[in-house]
Design a protein around this motif. Sequence first.
Motif, PDB file in Angstrom:
ATOM      1  N   GLY A  21      24.212  32.340  49.211  1.00 16.40           N
ATOM      2  CA  GLY A  21      22.947  31.748  48.763  1.00 16.40           C
ATOM      3  C   GLY A  21      22.557  30.598  49.663  1.00 16.40           C
ATOM      4  N   PHE A  22      21.710  29.726  49.163  1.00 18.10           N
ATOM      5  CA  PHE A  22      21.201  28.590  49.939  1.00 18.10           C
ATOM      6  C   PHE A  22      22.341  27.729  50.502  1.00 18.10           C
ATOM      7  CE2 PHE A  22      19.957  24.069  49.837  1.00 18.10           C
ATOM      8  CZ  PHE A  22      19.033  24.082  50.872  1.00 18.10           C
ATOM      9  N   TYR A  52      26.739  38.607  46.036  1.00 15.93           N
ATOM     10  CA  TYR A  52      25.403  38.054  45.781  1.00 15.93           C
ATOM     11  C   TYR A  52      24.786  37.625  47.092  1.00 15.93           C
ATOM     12  CZ  TYR A  52      21.765  34.794  44.307  1.00 15.93           C
ATOM     13  OH  TYR A  52      20.569  34.144  44.139  1.00 15.93           O
ATOM     14  N   VAL A  53      23.489  37.915  47.254  1.00 14.06           N
ATOM     15  CA  VAL A  53      22.756  37.377  48.405  1.00 14.06           C
ATOM     16  C   VAL A  53      21.338  37.022  47.947  1.00 14.06           C
ATOM     17  CG1 VAL A  53      22.090  39.655  49.312  1.00 14.06           C
ATOM     18  CG2 VAL A  53      22.181  37.714  50.852  1.00 14.06           C
ATOM     19  N   SER A  54      20.879  35.849  48.359  1.00 10.89           N
ATOM     20  CA  SER A  54      19.531  35.397  47.969  1.00 10.89           C
ATOM     21  C   SER A  54      18.614  35.411  49.185  1.00 10.89           C
ATOM     22  CB  SER A  54      19.599  33.976  47.406  1.00 10.89           C
ATOM     23  OG  SER A  54      19.801  33.065  48.465  1.00 10.89           O
ATOM     24  N   SER A  55      17.364  34.994  48.969  1.00 12.92           N
ATOM     25  CA  SER A  55      16.380  34.931  50.061  1.00 12.92           C
ATOM     26  C   SER A  55      16.901  34.059  51.205  1.00 12.92           C
ATOM     27  CB  SER A  55      15.056  34.378  49.536  1.00 12.92           C
ATOM     28  OG  SER A  55      15.254  33.137  48.871  1.00 12.92           O
ATOM     29  N   ALA A  56      17.527  32.930  50.865  1.00 20.61           N
ATOM     30  CA  ALA A  56      18.017  32.010  51.899  1.00 20.61           C
ATOM     31  C   ALA A  56      19.188  32.629  52.665  1.00 20.61           C
ATOM     32  CB  ALA A  56      18.446  30.690  51.261  1.00 20.61           C
ATOM     33  N   LEU A  58      19.911  35.787  53.027  1.00 18.52           N
ATOM     34  CA  LEU A  58      19.523  36.990  53.765  1.00 18.52           C
ATOM     35  C   LEU A  58      18.985  36.676  55.163  1.00 18.52           C
ATOM     36  CD1 LEU A  58      19.500  39.995  53.024  1.00 18.52           C
ATOM     37  CD2 LEU A  58      17.120  39.744  52.377  1.00 18.52           C
ATOM     38  N   ARG A  59      18.394  35.491  55.297  1.00 18.65           N
ATOM     39  CA  ARG A  59      17.794  35.126  56.584  1.00 18.65           C
ATOM     40  C   ARG A  59      18.824  35.107  57.716  1.00 18.65           C
ATOM     41  NH1 ARG A  59      14.899  30.133  55.022  1.00 18.65           N
ATOM     42  NH2 ARG A  59      14.546  31.147  53.033  1.00 18.65           N
ATOM     43  N   LEU A  62      18.735  38.379  59.457  1.00 14.46           N
ATOM     44  CA  LEU A  62      17.606  38.612  60.365  1.00 14.46           C
ATOM     45  C   LEU A  62      17.821  37.873  61.684  1.00 14.46           C
ATOM     46  CD1 LEU A  62      14.816  39.976  60.706  1.00 14.46           C
ATOM     47  CD2 LEU A  62      13.789  37.839  59.951  1.00 14.46           C
ATOM     48  N   VAL A  87      18.900  44.309  47.518  1.00 14.35           N
ATOM     49  CA  VAL A  87      18.236  43.169  48.163  1.00 14.35           C
ATOM     50  C   VAL A  87      17.858  43.522  49.616  1.00 14.35           C
ATOM     51  CG1 VAL A  87      18.679  40.833  49.060  1.00 14.35           C
ATOM     52  CG2 VAL A  87      19.206  41.369  46.684  1.00 14.35           C
ATOM     53  N   ILE A  90      14.829  45.972  49.379  1.00 16.21           N
ATOM     54  CA  ILE A  90      13.574  45.296  48.993  1.00 16.21           C
ATOM     55  C   ILE A  90      13.023  44.505  50.178  1.00 16.21           C
ATOM     56  CG2 ILE A  90      12.593  43.454  47.535  1.00 16.21           C
ATOM     57  CD1 ILE A  90      14.652  44.331  45.355  1.00 16.21           C
ATOM     58  N   SER A  91      13.924  43.884  50.933  1.00 17.39           N
ATOM     59  CA  SER A  91      13.499  43.048  52.061  1.00 17.39           C
ATOM     60  C   SER A  91      13.211  43.852  53.324  1.00 17.39           C
ATOM     61  CB  SER A  91      14.602  42.039  52.417  1.00 17.39           C
ATOM     62  OG  SER A  91      15.137  41.488  51.269  1.00 17.39           O
TER      63      SER A  91
END
Lengths: 109, 219
Positions: A21-22, A52-56, A58-59, A62, A87, A90-91
């Motif tokens: 996460g973050f 678990y992986v969040s938006s932060a 996942l970056r 990328l 996740v 979706i991304s």
Amino acid sequence: MEITKKEQGGIIVISFCGRLGFDEASEAQAVIESAISECQSGVVVDCGSLDYVSSAGLRAFLVGAKAAETKGVSFRACALDENVESVFTISGFDRIISLHATLEDALGQ
Amino acid sequence: MLSLHQEMLLLAVNDDGDIEFTAGTSTFRLAFVGACLIELALKDKIEVDPEEVRVISRDVDNDATLNLVMKRLCEHSTPQRLGFWLSHLQADVQEITRLTLMSLCDQGILKSEESRFLWVLSSRKYPVIDGTEQKEAKLRIMETLLGDSIPSTEDSVLIGLARAGGLLEAFLSRKEIVRLEGRLEQVSNLELTAGLVELAIQEEQEAIARAMLVSSYPI
């Protein structure tokens, strides 16, 4: 989150264990970036113990995919559990990162 | 550098300074509010997963638009899903739009002009001053679509928002959009918050289609 790194035939395998996460994103990104700069032919991120992986978080993937593209090496992820895979889907990361069911598949063995 | 919601609205301003017709659609409004939430995620002010949106930091500098969105996010004591916020923030969409237009005027990118429609009804236009930022946003979109490399998160999300909000049609022909469909699909919304916004928009479009079908064929 625990992160381990090992080299296997020119490919660096990074294993993430726990949550991404973050709070963990910066470390994960730094490890991925350094693995890409050190590797000879590619990097595989083993997500078998990542739950678990969040938006932060996942970056970091990328950034890894872009760095690998620039260096001309492969960047793969493997053994994603259902939630983490969802996740990625979706991304749209399944469109830019090669996903594999097992580490052996990802290593091409 | 402009924020996502500023760039999205800037793309909706046509040569006459009018906000494109598509900006009034529910799809655009969802995408526009989504742009604010994505901007907050990219600035690490919120963290998003498919189950909830969590506030990490309430400090959004001097951005009045993001301040309003953050204020709403902090009004709920329990974390909610992204889809909830996209719907909930629709009540503020006019104010969010006004604040974003004002920020573009304050930065010298747009100017605000009073105009008359049919010589009687007053309306407001927002012509671009020199068009540099608008051209730059369009150029970045085109470079990404015509290239074959992995885009930055910001460019990928801007393309996804422009696509969802019907803004690509303002500078690409229908034929070009069809030709670029594969690349659009590949590079749009490479970010979790943006992917969830896209899903919410698809659900909204499906609900509208179902409602139209039911009204066309009443039981």
